[in-house]
Design a protein around this motif. Sequence first.
Motif, PDB file in Angstrom:
ATOM      1  N   GLY A 123      41.170  -6.104  44.611  1.00 32.46           N
ATOM      2  CA  GLY A 123      42.585  -5.835  44.323  1.00 32.46           C
ATOM      3  C   GLY A 123      42.972  -4.370  44.453  1.00 32.46           C
ATOM      4  N   GLU A 124      42.038  -3.474  44.776  1.00 24.10           N
ATOM      5  CA  GLU A 124      42.379  -2.061  44.982  1.00 24.10           C
ATOM      6  C   GLU A 124      42.913  -1.874  46.407  1.00 24.10           C
ATOM      7  N   TYR A 125      43.869  -0.949  46.551  1.00 20.70           N
ATOM      8  CA  TYR A 125      44.453  -0.644  47.866  1.00 20.70           C
ATOM      9  C   TYR A 125      44.051   0.775  48.266  1.00 20.70           C
ATOM     10  N   TYR A 126      43.704   0.940  49.533  1.00 13.81           N
ATOM     11  CA  TYR A 126      43.291   2.248  50.060  1.00 13.81           C
ATOM     12  C   TYR A 126      44.129   2.578  51.285  1.00 13.81           C
ATOM     13  N   MET A 127      44.572   3.834  51.370  1.00  6.49           N
ATOM     14  CA  MET A 127      45.264   4.263  52.596  1.00  6.49           C
ATOM     15  C   MET A 127      44.322   5.098  53.458  1.00  6.49           C
ATOM     16  N   TYR A 128      44.226   4.717  54.729  1.00  7.51           N
ATOM     17  CA  TYR A 128      43.478   5.457  55.759  1.00  7.51           C
ATOM     18  C   TYR A 128      44.505   6.149  56.642  1.00  7.51           C
ATOM     19  N   PHE A 129      44.265   7.389  57.021  1.00  4.24           N
ATOM     20  CA  PHE A 129      45.268   8.076  57.848  1.00  4.24           C
ATOM     21  C   PHE A 129      44.662   9.267  58.584  1.00  4.24           C
ATOM     22  N   GLY A 130      45.473   9.811  59.495  1.00  2.80           N
ATOM     23  CA  GLY A 130      45.095  11.020  60.240  1.00  2.80           C
ATOM     24  C   GLY A 130      45.264  10.826  61.730  1.00  2.80           C
ATOM     25  N   GLY A 131      45.597  11.899  62.413  1.00  4.22           N
ATOM     26  CA  GLY A 131      45.715  11.846  63.868  1.00  4.22           C
ATOM     27  C   GLY A 131      45.753  13.249  64.438  1.00  4.22           C
TER      28      GLY A 131
ATOM     29  N   PRO B 121      38.994  11.413  59.794  1.00  2.00           N
ATOM     30  CA  PRO B 121      40.146  10.784  59.144  1.00  2.00           C
ATOM     31  C   PRO B 121      40.000  10.869  57.625  1.00  2.00           C
ATOM     32  N   PHE B 122      41.056  10.481  56.914  1.00  2.00           N
ATOM     33  CA  PHE B 122      41.056  10.563  55.447  1.00  2.00           C
ATOM     34  C   PHE B 122      41.309   9.188  54.836  1.00  2.00           C
ATOM     35  N   VAL B 123      40.848   9.041  53.584  1.00  2.00           N
ATOM     36  CA  VAL B 123      41.133   7.844  52.795  1.00  2.00           C
ATOM     37  C   VAL B 123      41.504   8.270  51.379  1.00  2.00           C
ATOM     38  N   ALA B 124      42.426   7.537  50.776  1.00  2.00           N
ATOM     39  CA  ALA B 124      42.746   7.751  49.359  1.00  2.00           C
ATOM     40  C   ALA B 124      43.097   6.415  48.734  1.00  2.00           C
TER      41      ALA B 124
ATOM     42  N   ALA C 221      43.720   4.822  62.612  1.00  2.00           N
ATOM     43  CA  ALA C 221      42.725   4.300  61.666  1.00  2.00           C
ATOM     44  C   ALA C 221      43.085   2.879  61.243  1.00  2.00           C
ATOM     45  N   TRP C 222      42.059   2.042  61.095  1.00  2.00           N
ATOM     46  CA  TRP C 222      42.274   0.681  60.583  1.00  2.00           C
ATOM     47  C   TRP C 222      41.005   0.264  59.852  1.00  2.00           C
ATOM     48  N   LEU C 223      41.139  -0.502  58.782  1.00  5.65           N
ATOM     49  CA  LEU C 223      39.963  -1.012  58.091  1.00  5.65           C
ATOM     50  C   LEU C 223      40.082  -2.515  57.924  1.00  5.65           C
ATOM     51  N   HIS C 224      39.003  -3.230  58.257  1.00  3.07           N
ATOM     52  CA  HIS C 224      38.960  -4.658  57.934  1.00  3.07           C
ATOM     53  C   HIS C 224      37.538  -4.997  57.517  1.00  3.07           C
ATOM     54  N   LYS C 225      37.392  -6.170  56.935  1.00  7.05           N
ATOM     55  CA  LYS C 225      36.085  -6.591  56.452  1.00  7.05           C
ATOM     56  C   LYS C 225      35.611  -7.784  57.259  1.00  7.05           C
ATOM     57  N   HIS C 226      34.314  -7.830  57.523  1.00  9.05           N
ATOM     58  CA  HIS C 226      33.718  -8.992  58.194  1.00  9.05           C
ATOM     59  C   HIS C 226      32.339  -9.191  57.586  1.00  9.05           C
ATOM     60  N   GLN C 227      32.094 -10.388  57.094  1.00  4.97           N
ATOM     61  CA  GLN C 227      30.811 -10.709  56.447  1.00  4.97           C
ATOM     62  C   GLN C 227      30.397  -9.631  55.444  1.00  4.97           C
ATOM     63  N   GLU C 228      31.332  -9.265  54.562  1.00  2.00           N
ATOM     64  CA  GLU C 228      31.096  -8.330  53.450  1.00  2.00           C
ATOM     65  C   GLU C 228      30.879  -6.881  53.864  1.00  2.00           C
ATOM     66  N   LYS C 229      30.948  -6.582  55.162  1.00  2.00           N
ATOM     67  CA  LYS C 229      30.815  -5.182  55.606  1.00  2.00           C
ATOM     68  C   LYS C 229      32.205  -4.625  55.891  1.00  2.00           C
ATOM     69  N   TYR C 230      32.335  -3.308  55.761  1.00  2.00           N
ATOM     70  CA  TYR C 230      33.590  -2.622  56.047  1.00  2.00           C
ATOM     71  C   TYR C 230      33.554  -2.096  57.485  1.00  2.00           C
ATOM     72  N   TYR C 231      34.557  -2.479  58.277  1.00  2.00           N
ATOM     73  CA  TYR C 231      34.659  -2.037  59.671  1.00  2.00           C
ATOM     74  C   TYR C 231      35.805  -1.039  59.761  1.00  2.00           C
ATOM     75  N   PHE C 232      35.470   0.205  60.091  1.00  2.00           N
ATOM     76  CA  PHE C 232      36.497   1.228  60.300  1.00  2.00           C
ATOM     77  C   PHE C 232      36.706   1.366  61.804  1.00  2.00           C
ATOM     78  N   SER C 233      37.923   1.105  62.286  1.00  2.00           N
ATOM     79  CA  SER C 233      38.179   1.187  63.731  1.00  2.00           C
ATOM     80  C   SER C 233      39.270   2.224  63.976  1.00  2.00           C
ATOM     81  N   TYR C 234      39.281   2.764  65.207  1.00  2.00           N
ATOM     82  CA  TYR C 234      40.145   3.902  65.499  1.00  2.00           C
ATOM     83  C   TYR C 234      40.254   4.098  67.003  1.00  2.00           C
TER      84      TYR C 234
END
Length: 344
Positions: free
Chosen positions: A160-168, A204-207, A246-259
């Motif tokens: 239920g936590e939300y994270y913002m990924y950003f930067g360019g 990139p950054f996350v908060a 930046a984009w984040l998604h989950k697959h099989q419990e792992k975090y995928y950071f794509s860009y």
Amino acid sequence: MPEDSIEHINFEDLNNRAISKPLVDHIFTADPSAHVFNGIIYIYPSHDIDAGEAFDDLGSHFAMEDYHVFSMEDIESETKDHGVALHVDDVAWAKQQMWAPDANEKNGTYYLFFPAKDYEGVFRIGVATSESPTGPFKARPKPIENSFSIDPAVFKDDDGEYYMYFGGLWGGQLQRWREGVFNNNKPNSPTAHIPKDNEPALLPFVAKMTDDLFEFSEAPKEIKILDEYGNLILAGDHNRRFFEAAWLHKHQEKYYFSYSTGDTHFICYAIGESPYGPFTYQGKILNPVVGWTSHHSICTIKGKDYLFYHDSSLSKGVTHLRSIKMTEIKYREDGTIETINPYS
Ligand code: FUB
């Protein structure tokens, strides 16, 4: 993509070989962030409008002044345009350049997260809310405190936590924040303040977001993107280093950071064990599209993951005006992603 190389493309041939068609063809759209809310697919793209200015790497050729929201009942259905959801004139702090947005939902409220330049010419990130996923959205009077640069993507984790990924980089100004304050020297050079080729690339950054999703609940942290030896990817490694989108998604419990790798036009990904990373580079999701930029999101629809992306095939490269598209992503058994060629 340099202006001269696009002139030599045979667009008829390219459009015949394109693996997917534009989802929208009555206006130009880019940077699609896709989500499923209540079983409907919603797409939150940028809106490309020809500014009538010469092409440059700062994006002066686009007058990006508003956002439209689109929806689809399923992946085969028509894309419906819900009209202007937010206009720059309705954002008190923003002057221009409404670049790549994202959206999310919490407790029945829909949030649009968007970058724009303020009246000082500095990119900040704003939040706007609506009771409907299609808007209209009402912008907060000020941008997120301590926000900077572009391309916000807001990921909701399973807890239920939300994270913002950003930067360019370049026009996205990330390189101007290396000392923690905005460096306004050489204002017209997109590459000023970029690290040397043998130095670590900019990150990139996350908060984590506050409960109301209006602010950062912590100081933004850099996201480490490591190579196969555990070293930070270098600034000269243009085929793998982070640039934007930046984009984040989950697959099989792992975090995928794509860009996006920006000037080399790849959409790449890196895998980690935490929303904060570190992420280890794995490969390319999408080979270069024709156009000024590459930018994407990944959305799970009925158990399958889809890549939303854009290219300039519909505009035939005129002013690099872009159009959003989608195609399925395929995973191998080990969780790596098969690279997609946008043209067969
Ligand atoms: O659409 C404007 C900018 O171009 C986006 O913010 C970047 O990601 C690039 O796609």
